[in-house]
Design a protein around this motif. Sequence first.
Motif, short mmCIF file in Angstrom:
data_model
loop_
_atom_site.label_atom_id
_atom_site.label_comp_id
_atom_site.label_asym_id
_atom_site.label_seq_id
_atom_site.Cartn_x
_atom_site.Cartn_y
_atom_site.Cartn_z
N THR A 32 -7.57 -11.07 7.09
CA THR A 32 -8.61 -10.12 6.71
C THR A 32 -9.99 -10.77 6.75
OG1 THR A 32 -7.10 -8.90 5.31
CG2 THR A 32 -9.42 -8.68 4.81
N THR A 33 -10.09 -11.96 6.15
CA THR A 33 -11.37 -12.68 6.14
C THR A 33 -11.82 -12.97 7.57
OG1 THR A 33 -10.59 -13.76 4.15
CG2 THR A 33 -12.52 -14.72 5.22
N ILE A 34 -10.87 -13.39 8.39
CA ILE A 34 -11.21 -13.80 9.77
C ILE A 34 -11.63 -12.59 10.60
CG2 ILE A 34 -10.17 -14.74 11.88
CD1 ILE A 34 -8.51 -16.51 9.87
N VAL A 35 -10.92 -11.47 10.42
CA VAL A 35 -11.25 -10.26 11.19
C VAL A 35 -12.59 -9.69 10.76
CG1 VAL A 35 -10.55 -7.84 11.52
CG2 VAL A 35 -8.88 -9.67 11.83
N ASN A 36 -12.85 -9.67 9.45
CA ASN A 36 -14.17 -9.21 8.99
C ASN A 36 -15.28 -10.08 9.54
OD1 ASN A 36 -13.68 -6.90 7.51
ND2 ASN A 36 -13.28 -8.02 5.61
N PHE A 37 -15.03 -11.38 9.59
CA PHE A 37 -16.06 -12.34 9.99
C PHE A 37 -16.30 -12.32 11.50
CE2 PHE A 37 -17.48 -16.70 11.05
CZ PHE A 37 -18.61 -16.75 10.26
N LEU A 38 -15.23 -12.23 12.29
CA LEU A 38 -15.36 -12.37 13.75
C LEU A 38 -15.43 -11.05 14.50
CD1 LEU A 38 -12.83 -15.26 14.51
CD2 LEU A 38 -15.32 -15.40 14.53
N ASN A 39 -14.98 -9.96 13.86
CA ASN A 39 -14.92 -8.66 14.53
C ASN A 39 -14.26 -8.73 15.90
OD1 ASN A 39 -15.39 -5.98 15.25
ND2 ASN A 39 -17.49 -6.36 15.89
N PRO A 40 -13.01 -9.20 15.94
CA PRO A 40 -12.33 -9.32 17.25
C PRO A 40 -11.86 -7.96 17.76
CG PRO A 40 -10.83 -9.92 15.50
CD PRO A 40 -12.15 -9.64 14.83
N GLN A 41 -11.56 -7.94 19.05
CA GLN A 41 -11.02 -6.75 19.69
C GLN A 41 -9.52 -6.63 19.38
OE1 GLN A 41 -11.28 -7.94 23.73
NE2 GLN A 41 -10.24 -6.19 24.61
N ALA A 42 -8.86 -7.78 19.20
CA ALA A 42 -7.42 -7.77 18.96
C ALA A 42 -6.99 -8.96 18.11
CB ALA A 42 -6.67 -7.82 20.29
N VAL A 43 -5.89 -8.77 17.39
CA VAL A 43 -5.16 -9.87 16.78
C VAL A 43 -3.83 -9.93 17.54
CG1 VAL A 43 -4.01 -10.72 14.72
CG2 VAL A 43 -6.22 -9.59 14.51
N VAL A 44 -3.59 -11.02 18.23
CA VAL A 44 -2.38 -11.16 19.03
C VAL A 44 -1.42 -12.09 18.29
CG1 VAL A 44 -1.42 -11.91 21.23
CG2 VAL A 44 -3.67 -10.82 21.17
N LEU A 45 -0.20 -11.59 18.06
CA LEU A 45 0.79 -12.36 17.31
C LEU A 45 1.87 -12.88 18.24
CD1 LEU A 45 1.10 -9.81 14.39
CD2 LEU A 45 0.01 -12.04 14.23
N LEU A 57 -4.30 -5.74 6.71
CA LEU A 57 -5.51 -5.74 7.54
C LEU A 57 -6.19 -4.37 7.50
CD1 LEU A 57 -4.46 -7.86 10.64
CD2 LEU A 57 -6.50 -8.22 9.24
N TYR A 58 -5.41 -3.31 7.67
CA TYR A 58 -6.01 -1.98 7.67
C TYR A 58 -6.54 -1.59 6.30
CZ TYR A 58 -4.65 -1.04 12.47
OH TYR A 58 -4.55 -1.10 13.82
N GLU A 59 -5.85 -2.08 5.27
CA GLU A 59 -6.26 -1.71 3.92
C GLU A 59 -7.53 -2.44 3.50
OE1 GLU A 59 -3.06 -2.31 1.08
OE2 GLU A 59 -4.59 -2.75 -0.44
N ARG A 60 -7.64 -3.72 3.90
CA ARG A 60 -8.69 -4.56 3.33
C ARG A 60 -9.91 -4.77 4.23
NH1 ARG A 60 -6.52 -8.03 -0.58
NH2 ARG A 60 -5.23 -6.74 -1.93
N CYS A 61 -9.76 -4.57 5.54
CA CYS A 61 -10.91 -4.82 6.42
C CYS A 61 -11.87 -3.64 6.36
CB CYS A 61 -10.46 -5.02 7.86
SG CYS A 61 -9.71 -6.61 8.14
N LEU A 62 -13.10 -3.89 6.73
CA LEU A 62 -14.09 -2.82 6.79
C LEU A 62 -13.68 -1.84 7.89
CD1 LEU A 62 -17.21 -5.13 6.64
CD2 LEU A 62 -16.42 -3.60 4.83
N PRO A 63 -13.76 -0.54 7.59
CA PRO A 63 -13.29 0.45 8.58
C PRO A 63 -13.88 0.28 9.99
CG PRO A 63 -13.69 1.50 6.48
CD PRO A 63 -14.15 0.07 6.32
N PRO A 64 -15.19 0.00 10.14
CA PRO A 64 -15.69 -0.15 11.52
C PRO A 64 -15.02 -1.30 12.26
CG PRO A 64 -17.52 -0.12 9.93
CD PRO A 64 -16.26 -0.22 9.14
N THR A 65 -14.56 -2.30 11.52
CA THR A 65 -13.92 -3.47 12.14
C THR A 65 -12.52 -3.14 12.65
OG1 THR A 65 -15.01 -4.66 10.36
CG2 THR A 65 -13.57 -5.94 11.78
N THR A 66 -11.82 -2.27 11.90
CA THR A 66 -10.43 -1.99 12.27
C THR A 66 -10.27 -0.73 13.12
OG1 THR A 66 -10.18 -0.95 10.11
CG2 THR A 66 -9.28 -3.16 10.37
N GLN A 67 -11.37 0.02 13.27
CA GLN A 67 -11.28 1.30 13.98
C GLN A 67 -10.59 1.16 15.35
OE1 GLN A 67 -15.08 3.25 14.27
NE2 GLN A 67 -14.11 5.18 13.73
#
Length: 370
Positions: free
Chosen positions: A297-310, A328-338
């Motif tokens: 969550t912290t990393i996605v909010n900070f970097l605003n990536p296009q994808a998280v690949v597992l 991730l969907y619950e905690r990230c900012l909506p524009p980041t996870t849209q």
Amino acid sequence: MSAAHIIGLVASGQATSRAELARLLGWAPSTVSAHVQELLDAGLLLESGEGRSRGGRRPRLLSVPAGEGVMLAADLGGHHARLAALDGTGRPQKIRDQEMDVSAGPEAVLDQIMDALEELGDGRPVLGVGIGLPGPVDLDGVMVGPSRMPGWHGYSVRERMSRRFQAPLVVENDANLMAMGETVARGPDLRDFVFVKAGTGVGAAVVSDGRLHRGARGFAGDITHNRVPAGGDRPCSCGNFGCLETIASGAALVAAVNGDGVDVKSTADLVRLARDRHPTVTTNVRFAGRQLGEVLTTIVNFLNPQAVVLSGALAGCDLFVAAARGVLYERCLPPTTQDLEIAESVAGPDAGLLGIGRLILDQGVALASS
Ligand SMILES: [Zn+2]
């Protein structure tokens, strides 16, 4: 060195003519022509057909002859190595899996690996050599503080390899290579993403605008030693307490499940039981996935990536992925996870090898333009 750069640029399709080589290398056309002629004479480049003219004479097209130059690649795990001869564009031609044990120490292991690579190369011209290692590697190709790899700390893998191979070298952490392999497998549309390898350990990498983000010393992408609240005072291999690794790694999950009285020996066993919805395993795997999600969550909010690949064994476990995704969907900012894509890797078991090919080609370009 210049020969490898020229071949790399042509093999990767970045240059198809002397004029393009001159532009990319910043050399005088006469210098480029002299080098190209040497390579044509040596049979390492071919000239064929005619390219598009931009006014004036049509340029002849340069290509790398099929079956000529070869890249050598080795992806090392704890007890196993996957080796390959790659063609001039970085695609695997010959692949070999080999047992080995990193605890035998760097010299014994690297000699064994380099012998095997040379054999795979079959005496063909070597365009570059790369090795992936299951631990932190600095920008000079030195391993720094790897866990479960006695004798490797402070050892210069690059120096050892350079004694054997006079070609561009890639020495890189395995998650970084897998991330670059994903860019090869998925194509140029995947440019900004966070890559997570969740297997026995937890590794990660960041690709930004199509390039690996290494950081100041090469250690960017470490998430496994992020402290998570649920980690409490569990001791970690790094000497600290409560790291993500103590909960969300395959090794930690196996230990936790065993502690709850369920007999599992490996991460693969665990994933099998999770698929069968074994209640104890299900609870533990969900909990681990949520902890990974917290850190991401912290990393996605900070970097605003296009994808998280597992990737890795746990990425094949739907419960684990769903738990991480939920947080991730619950905690990230909506524009980041849209538009955020959370997906399993498509590069498969050759991801590390593909990454080596890509970085050898990139290195030719970087050195040439510096
Ligand atoms: Zn730790």
